[in-house]
Design a protein around this motif. Structure first.
Motif, mmCIF file in Angstrom:
data_model
loop_
_atom_site.group_PDB
_atom_site.id
_atom_site.type_symbol
_atom_site.label_atom_id
_atom_site.label_comp_id
_atom_site.label_asym_id
_atom_site.label_seq_id
_atom_site.Cartn_x
_atom_site.Cartn_y
_atom_site.Cartn_z
ATOM 1 N N GLY A 107 28.233 11.041 -18.060
ATOM 2 C CA GLY A 107 28.731 12.408 -18.176
ATOM 3 C C GLY A 107 28.755 13.129 -16.838
ATOM 4 N N LEU A 108 28.694 12.359 -15.773
ATOM 5 C CA LEU A 108 28.755 12.923 -14.412
ATOM 6 C C LEU A 108 29.942 12.270 -13.712
ATOM 7 N N PRO A 109 30.868 13.064 -13.188
ATOM 8 C CA PRO A 109 32.184 12.515 -12.849
ATOM 9 C C PRO A 109 32.307 11.726 -11.545
ATOM 10 N N ALA A 110 31.427 11.961 -10.560
ATOM 11 C CA ALA A 110 31.665 11.332 -9.253
ATOM 12 C C ALA A 110 30.631 10.234 -9.015
ATOM 13 N N VAL A 111 31.103 9.083 -8.548
ATOM 14 C CA VAL A 111 30.248 7.899 -8.506
ATOM 15 C C VAL A 111 30.263 7.250 -7.123
ATOM 16 N N SER A 112 29.085 6.817 -6.672
ATOM 17 C CA SER A 112 29.001 5.932 -5.503
ATOM 18 C C SER A 112 28.334 4.641 -5.937
ATOM 19 N N LEU A 113 28.993 3.524 -5.639
ATOM 20 C CA LEU A 113 28.445 2.217 -6.011
ATOM 21 C C LEU A 113 27.622 1.616 -4.869
ATOM 22 N N GLN A 114 27.412 2.376 -3.792
ATOM 23 C CA GLN A 114 26.816 1.790 -2.588
ATOM 24 C C GLN A 114 25.334 1.415 -2.691
ATOM 25 N N PRO A 115 24.461 2.216 -3.322
ATOM 26 C CA PRO A 115 23.022 1.902 -3.260
ATOM 27 C C PRO A 115 22.674 0.521 -3.832
#
Ligand code: PLP
Lengths: 491, 451
Positions: free
Chosen positions: A130-138
């Motif tokens: 339910g949170l729109p912005a994503v970083s796949l880096q970690p």
């Protein structure tokens, strides 16, 4: 047949002159090396690695593998770690050519399939959170925490606010305070209520215009849903702070409730837990973060974006958010694990995701009920995907500790639960059976625990009795650590 | 499918034992108004057969090293991976186990990681190595934080511009909210100018970070740099290529206090950047300030040798806010891959991989620089990688090579923080790396493509 192989070290197995790999002869002109490299940079000899033949190497490591317990071989109800079954199709598919052999600096036009997969993964993670912005880096959960705290710091810096405090409950996983300290924040630990939940009044006492982030695991590390989470989020937001959800326990709530809907502003996933990573004997993981839209511009670069082509043709690109914090590692992320997570989510679909969480909850409650007479839990009549029981009663009555029970379980062929965490429960035993275990397994596990608690205390203090080794000596070894084979030889 | 093994009959029995009528009662723990009132919006579920078809379709739209000729570098390399590495690490007993907290249930993992630490200590020429960090880039950032703890200095950190720019960016990000100043020393001639370095370092400097062989492939004057660091009481952090020490002196021999590395070259597939392997080694007097897990040897109750997680008091689960790092899950399976890889290669194998890579890179450089419009940006000695300057632009070089089935790069313009190099140079330059996997024919093919 039980493995009784000797387990010599590689250095002890070494025989001068043996080799396990052969290289082709050079096919380029044999210029003298001295002409290529300055002599002062050259080593007199290569490093002293062990010398082994290929079969030596195979037998050594295969024999070592048999000394492990694993999800493939044993029930592994390690709380907080979500040791669910790791589907074998993921292993095959993540090794497909075109995935496993793609260079990280390959240009976007040459990796449209992979970028589509990663984009879709971002989309699914956003939807589940339910949170729109994503970083796949970690690279893991703790790395996600740290990254999100950097994002929060950049956001406040940008707003011209000086916020120095990160608050978390005493039941928080150790990575929460460690990440906060590493990101340069002061740590404030809340005691919490005696029933294990966050005490809003206590929280309020610490909230002020210096509060940057409140970090909370939900369901919390006792396996209980913070029922007042919306109210908690509201009081944090009222002072201008952000709410971070430690998503280690997403297996309990995926498809049922979403961090973004209950007040979270940022969160991490542990793809190696919730989405079947697998754990790899301690990694690799993958710890993507999801944040609210007003934090999106601060995410680390790159992220995957879909380009508007004005047609049906899909085009994906790597983009840099406008106020990015930079990066927290080299390259894109732990893509091999993200591919496995993607395969998992595509296999389950929306209904399957929810079903998995529901069955995880059912399994945990069933096991909790089975064990209640011998290992009661002080907190909650019911639990979500895991529960924390206490061996405190047994410790007081019979001198049997949580560690004794844990070690004895190994003799019965079960991996123990997490012990002595969370710190708020004395003699804590944290059980997380996961959804991929059958009723029969849970029954057998409960039978073993019931037998163990009636066994002779001395038998338990010296357990395990059937494993390759038993109770390593730690005190002297900590005082004089031997951390390499070179150091063993010096002893 | 969600890998569930419980029948609805059993579910009823379980609910009965719990003492509730239905699952809904258990879900009541979550306030109704917070529950999602619709199904998640996700693509439809796929069977294994459909999933495989889908993944194969996605994979078919990517350019992999196996179907091409890969001369790409910049921190990840197409070194050969012997089959034993996949076979051994593909065992479920390894890859489906957790972190080895329960020593009795994890001796396989523990011994393998102890062996990993021993091998890395040997490769780095230092005393102690940890059981892995996330990757080379975050490893540099962790090493910098460690140096600050070891020296008690938080004023300044000096990083050579010839360090992998993504690692430099990681350091900058990690230190963004600390008072510490991160100074990047431009290396316009391809490597650190030792005299210039002296003007960058002061008595508040915790460490100097260098990479050798550096991001541009060039060799640094490590011993002189170490002397500059030590004279000011700063530590030297040396990021190294673990393959290079088959030929070159090791960080410990050159004066490094902390060595870090991207361990991808040690048997880890390219897989678009991760999971890779962060390596960190140091002198033994610094061990208690180290981040990450450390496996120690000890004896068990019966006096038998065994292994366990030692010095845990440095770690987050014990020390919490005072921990040396927040790292928990690390890169265990990749450390295992490196251990298997190195035990197959042995000293002679490692030397040959290093030597072949070095020779082939020099042959490639020599041929390429004879082409009209091609030159090497830097002229110092290099190991297996070099910066090629192509007068028609780096992207045109990449396109021409690609047309011949050959991949080179990355272009230097990909890295915003290499901005101390003139834009025009960055636009014309790219990295070319050559490993033992490449043949003379393949090198000649690249040369023909650019000629
Ligand atoms: C509650 C909780 N938070 C955070 C973490 C850290 O995650 P990781 O090990 O992926 O870094 C864990 C994992 O052990 C956890 O259980």
């Amino acid at each position: 047949m039980r493995n009784r192989q000797a387990t010599q070290l590689l250095s002890e197995l070494s025989h001068a002159g043996r080799r396990g790999a052969e290289l082709p002869p050079s096919d380029v002109p044999e210029w003298p090396l001295e002409d290529l490299l300055p002599s002062e940079a050259m080593a007199a000899a290569p490093p002293r690695l062990p010398e082994l033949a290929e079969p030596d190497v195979v037998r050594h490591f295969v024999n070592l593998s048999t000394l492990n317990m694993s999800v493939d071989t044993h029930f592994y109800p390690l709380g907080s770690c979500t040791m669910k079954y790791n589907p074998k199709r993921h292993e095959r598919l993540s090794r497909l050519p075109g995935i496993v052999d793609v260079h990280p600096h390959q240009t976007a036009g040459n990796i449209q399939g992979l970028l589509e997969l990663l984009y879709e993964m971002q989309e699914m993670l956003a939807e589940i959170s339910g949170l729109p912005a994503v970083s796949l880096q970690p690279a893991a959960g703790a790395h996600g925490e740290l990254t999100a705290l950097f994002v929060a710091a950049a956001y406040f810096r940008d707003k011209g606010e000086s916020r120095t405090k990160v608050i978390f409950p005493a039941s928080a996983h150790g990575t929460n305070p460690a990440s906060a300290a590493m990101a340069g924040f002061d740590c404030v630990e809340l005691k919490g209520r005696s029933d294990g939940f966050v005490d809003i009044e206590e929280l309020k006492q610490h909230l002020d215009d210096k509060t940057a982030v409140f970090m909370v695991t939900n369901p919390n590390t006792l396996g209980l849903f913070e029922r007042e989470i919306a109210e908690i989020a509201k009081v944090v937001h009222d002072v201008g702070g952000l709410v971070y959800i430690d998503g280690a326990n997403m297996n309990a709530i995926m498809g049922i409730t979403r961090p973004g809907d209950f007040g979270g502003d940022m969160m991490h996933y542990n793809v190696h837990k919730t989405f079947t990573g697998p754990h790899g004997a301690g990694g690799p993981g993958s710890g993507p973060i999801c944040v609210r839209d007003f934090l999106a511009d601060y995410l680390p670069a790159p992220i995957v974006r879909q380009r508007d082509t004005g047609s049906d043709e899909k085009r994906f690109e790597l983009a840099t958010p406008s106020k990015t914090i930079g990066r927290v590692r080299s390259f894109f992320g732990n893509v091999g694990i993200l591919v496995r997570g993607y395969c998992y989510l595509r296999t389950l679909g929306a209904a399957g995701v929810r079903e998995a969480a529901e069955q995880a909850i059912l399994n945990a409650n069933y096991l909790k009920a089975l064990l209640a007479d011998v290992l009661p839990s002080a907190h909650g009549e019911h639990c979500l995907h895991e529960f924390v029981a206490s061996a405190d009663g047994l410790a007081k009555e019979r001198g049997i500790t949580a560690m004794d029970i844990a070690k004895r379980l190994l003799d019965y062929g079960f991996h123990p639960p997490t012990v002595y965490f969370p710190l708020v429960v004395p003699h804590a035993m944290m059980f997380e059976p996961t959804e991929t275990e059958s009723k029969a397994t849970l029954d057998a596990f409960s039978d073993a625990i019931h037998k163990i608690v009636t066994e002779d205390a001395d038998l338990l203090h010296t357990a395990p009795h059937s494993t390759p080794v038993s109770r390593p000596e730690e005190v002297n070894a900590t005082r004089k650590p031997v951390l390499t084979w070179a150091a063993c030889n010096k002893e | 499918m969600s890998y569930l093994f419980t029948t609805s009959d059993e579910q009823q029995q379980m609910l009965g034992r719990i003492g509730v009528d239905s699952l809904a009662t258990l879900l009541d723990q979550i306030p109704t108004q917070l529950q999602l009132d619709r199904p998640l919006r996700m693509p439809p579920a796929l069977t294994e057969l459909e999933l495989e078809r889908h993944l194969r379709e996605l994979a078919s739209r990517n350019v992999g090293a196996a179907s091409r000729v890969c001369f790409m570098g910049g921190g990840a390399y197409d070194h050969y991976i012997p089959s034993v590495v996949d076979e051994v690490t593909g065992r479920g007993e390894f890859y489906t186990a957790y972190t080895p907290y329960q020593a009795e249930a994890s001796q396989g993992t523990l011994q393998a990681f102890f062996e990993f630490q021993s091998l890395i200590a040997e490769l780095s020429g230092l005393d102690i190595a940890n059981a892995s960090l996330y990757d080379g880039g975050s490893g540099v950032a962790e090493a910098v934080l460690m140096a600050m703890r070891c020296t008690g200095r938080t004023g300044r950190v000096v990083v050579a511009g010839s360090v992998n720019p993504e690692a430099v960016q990681s350091v900058t990000t990690y230190l963004a909210d600390q008072p510490t100043e991160v100074l990047v020393l431009p290396t316009r001639h391809g490597k650190v100018g030792v005299a210039e370095l002296e003007s960058y370092i002061d008595e508040t400097t915790a460490c100097i970070v260098i990479q050798h062989p550096n991001f541009f492939g060039e060799l640094e004057d490590v011993e002189q740099i170490a002397a500059v660091a030590h004279q000011q009481g700063a530590l030297l952090i040396h990021s190294f290529d673990p393959i290079s020490v088959g030929l070159l002196k090791r960080p410990g021999e050159l004066g490094a206090d902390i060595a870090v590395a991207e361990g991808q070259a040690l048997g880890v597939p390219l897989q678009f950047g991760g999971p890779y392997l962060g390596i960190l080694a140091c002198k033994k007097e610094l061990v208690r300030k180290m981040p990450g897990r450390l496996i120690g040897q000890t004896v068990d109750r019966n006096g038998q040798r065994c292994f366990f997680l030692n010095l845990q008091a440095r770690e987050q689960h014990i020390r919490r806010a005072g921990a040396m790092s927040n790292i928990c899950t690390n890169q265990g399976l990749l450390a295992l891959r490196a251990t298997v890889y190195l035990s197959l290669l042995g000293p002679q194998g490692l030397k040959e991989v290093a030597e072949l890579s070095c020779r082939k890179a020099h042959y490639a450089a020599d041929r390429l620089k004879q082409i009209e419009g091609c030159e090497l940006l830097f002229t110092g000695p290099f190991f297996k990688e070099f910066v090629l300057k192509y007068e028609h632009g780096a992207d045109s070089a990449i396109r021409k090579a690609a047309a011949a089935g050959v991949d080179i790069g990355p272009m230097l313009s990909r890295f915003p923080n290499l901005n101390w190099l003139p834009q025009e140079v960055r636009d014309q330059c790219l990295l070319v790396a050559v490993t033992e996997s490449r043949t003379k024919d393949e090198i000649d093919r690249l040369v023909t493509a650019l000629a």
